[in-house]
Write a protein that holds these residues in place. Structure first.
Motif, PDB file in Angstrom:
ATOM      1  N   PRO A 143       0.676  -1.411  -0.114  1.00  0.00           N
ATOM      2  CA  PRO A 143      -0.040   0.200  -0.222  1.00  0.00           C
ATOM      3  C   PRO A 143       0.576   1.625   0.320  1.00  0.00           C
ATOM      4  CG  PRO A 143      -1.090  -1.441   1.302  1.00  0.00           C
ATOM      5  CD  PRO A 143       0.324  -1.997   0.960  1.00  0.00           C
ATOM      6  N   PRO A 144       0.590   2.493  -1.367  1.00  0.00           N
ATOM      7  CA  PRO A 144       1.445   3.061  -1.460  1.00  0.00           C
ATOM      8  C   PRO A 144       1.289   4.240  -0.273  1.00  0.00           C
ATOM      9  CG  PRO A 144      -0.015   3.001  -2.983  1.00  0.00           C
ATOM     10  CD  PRO A 144      -0.604   2.153  -1.859  1.00  0.00           C
ATOM     11  N   LYS A 145       2.546   4.817   0.316  1.00  0.00           N
ATOM     12  CA  LYS A 145       1.916   6.258   1.157  1.00  0.00           C
ATOM     13  C   LYS A 145       2.940   6.564   1.027  1.00  0.00           C
ATOM     14  CE  LYS A 145       3.645   4.032   5.664  1.00  0.00           C
ATOM     15  NZ  LYS A 145       3.660   2.077   5.747  1.00  0.00           N
ATOM     16  N   GLY A 146       2.385   7.869   1.597  1.00  0.00           N
ATOM     17  CA  GLY A 146       2.665   9.423   0.730  1.00  0.00           C
ATOM     18  C   GLY A 146       2.093  10.266  -0.615  1.00  0.00           C
ATOM     19  N   GLU A 147       3.039  11.036  -1.408  1.00  0.00           N
ATOM     20  CA  GLU A 147       2.551  11.493  -2.416  1.00  0.00           C
ATOM     21  C   GLU A 147       2.505  11.113  -3.256  1.00  0.00           C
ATOM     22  OE1 GLU A 147       1.667  16.312  -1.284  1.00  0.00           O
ATOM     23  OE2 GLU A 147       3.293  16.260  -0.665  1.00  0.00           O
ATOM     24  N   ILE A 148       2.106  11.241  -4.549  1.00  0.00           N
ATOM     25  CA  ILE A 148       2.066  10.934  -5.985  1.00  0.00           C
ATOM     26  C   ILE A 148       1.417  11.504  -7.159  1.00  0.00           C
ATOM     27  CG2 ILE A 148       0.676   8.595  -6.369  1.00  0.00           C
ATOM     28  CD1 ILE A 148       0.494   7.169  -4.328  1.00  0.00           C
ATOM     29  N   VAL A 149       2.296  11.787  -8.018  1.00  0.00           N
ATOM     30  CA  VAL A 149       1.869  11.633  -9.097  1.00  0.00           C
ATOM     31  C   VAL A 149       1.936  10.811 -10.472  1.00  0.00           C
ATOM     32  CG1 VAL A 149       2.534  13.078 -11.108  1.00  0.00           C
ATOM     33  CG2 VAL A 149       3.106  13.819  -9.173  1.00  0.00           C
ATOM     34  N   LEU A 150       0.550  10.791 -10.818  1.00  0.00           N
ATOM     35  CA  LEU A 150       0.161  10.004 -12.040  1.00  0.00           C
ATOM     36  C   LEU A 150       0.467   9.675 -13.283  1.00  0.00           C
ATOM     37  CD1 LEU A 150      -0.737   6.750 -11.810  1.00  0.00           C
ATOM     38  CD2 LEU A 150      -3.395   7.947 -11.260  1.00  0.00           C
TER      39      LEU A 150
END
Ligand code: SAM
Length: 282
Positions: free
Chosen positions: A219-226
């Motif tokens: 499960p991804p933590k933190g901030e994301i750019v897709l």
């Protein structure tokens, strides 16, 4: 000139100041100069900006601002820019990019207030450079809607856009959005750029289905750019590639034509060069 930056006096007006998206070392020299020299700072959250200023050893009046602030408050801020230097920052990155500031800049310009921008960190651009996806054309579309139908409709709007698509996303919503990408933009190379400039920076690229499998287990933590690669990168047929090469060869040498088409289609540059030479000879 032996002037201490604290005493640097700035011309009155609005200064749009980009701030780090994680690594404080990414603050620019010019940003520090303006934050030191300004008369006050309009910011999203005084605690967040207060921490950055503390790190920089700067103390300034902070005024809370977002684009939903009362017109009266924005009017006062704009009036003060006639005689004072006001900096605008957001919590992180470039103000106005999925962050407050648009109405302030628009109204400041309408009021003939000088507006200056100080470029710097921006998560979307950092992700684009890291992903390796085609970057000659890109479209930044901000946050993906949270509700299922709105999300599918939103992604559908971009299905035929021949450009790399960039979205802001959060960890808890990532796999649902990847599922929607698999459905609405099938077969497109997708990248998840996470925690940019921070200790656990990660950029993972592949088909959306593979990314779902990975992030369901981690499960991804933190901030994301897709990011979603352009349709042409996956779908260009040999005939399409020949057409692109012929077109490029009208004005460019074979090596340059191959480089341009490689960028556009994601295909191998050397093979494109060989094909360009064949086309030239035929
Ligand atoms: N104005 C900011 C900019 O220039 O990037 C963006 C502000 S927007 C409210 C916040 C979103 O940007 C996050 O939800 C995430 O999608 C993205 N973001 C910000 N910092 C990031 C980082 N270090 N790594 C990945 N994405 C980031």
């Amino acid at each position: 000139m032996d002037e201490h930056p604290d005493q640097l006096s700035l011309a009155a007006g609005l200064y749009i100041v980009a701030t780090p998206i994680g690594n404080l070392g990414d603050i620019t020299l010019r940003a520090i100069e303006v934050l030191r020299g300004c008369d006050g700072i309009a910011c999203e959250d005084t605690r967040v900006t207060g921490k950055l200023l503390k790190h920089l050893g700067i103390s300034k009046p902070l005024w809370r601002y977002n684009d939903h602030s009362e017109d009266r408050d924005r009017g006062r801020l704009i009036e003060s820019m006639r005689s004072r230097a006001v900096a605008l920052v957001s919590d992180a990155g470039t103000p106005l990019v999925s962050d407050p500031g648009y109405r302030l800049v628009q109204e400041a310009r309408a009021a003939d207030i000088p507006v200056t921008t100080l470029p710097g960190p921006c998560a979307a651009i950092a992700a684009l450079t890291l992903s390796g996806l085609p970057n000659d054309r890109f479209l930044f579309a901000g946050f993906v809607p949270n509700k299922e139908k709105a999300r599918l409709d939103f992604l559908g709007e971009f299905a035929t856009v021949d450009a790399t698509l960039l979205f802001y996303e959060t960890g808890p919503r990532l796999t649902k959005t990847l599922g929607a990408i698999a459905e609405i933009l099938p077969g497109r190379t997708t990248s998840v750029a996470r925690e940019l400039t921070k200790l656990y920076e990660e950029c993972r690229t592949g088909p959306a289905q593979d990314l779902i499998a990975h992030f369901e287990n981690h499960p991804p933590k933190g901030e994301i750019v897709l990011l979603v690669g352009p349709p042409s990168a996956n779908e260009a047929s040999d005939a399409d590639v020949d057409a692109l090469l012929r077109n490029a060869l009208e004005t460019e040498k074979a090596s340059r034509a191959a480089a341009l088409v490689a960028k556009r289609t994601g295909r191998d540059r050397q093979q494109l060069y060989a094909r360009a030479m064949e086309l030239k000879a035929s």
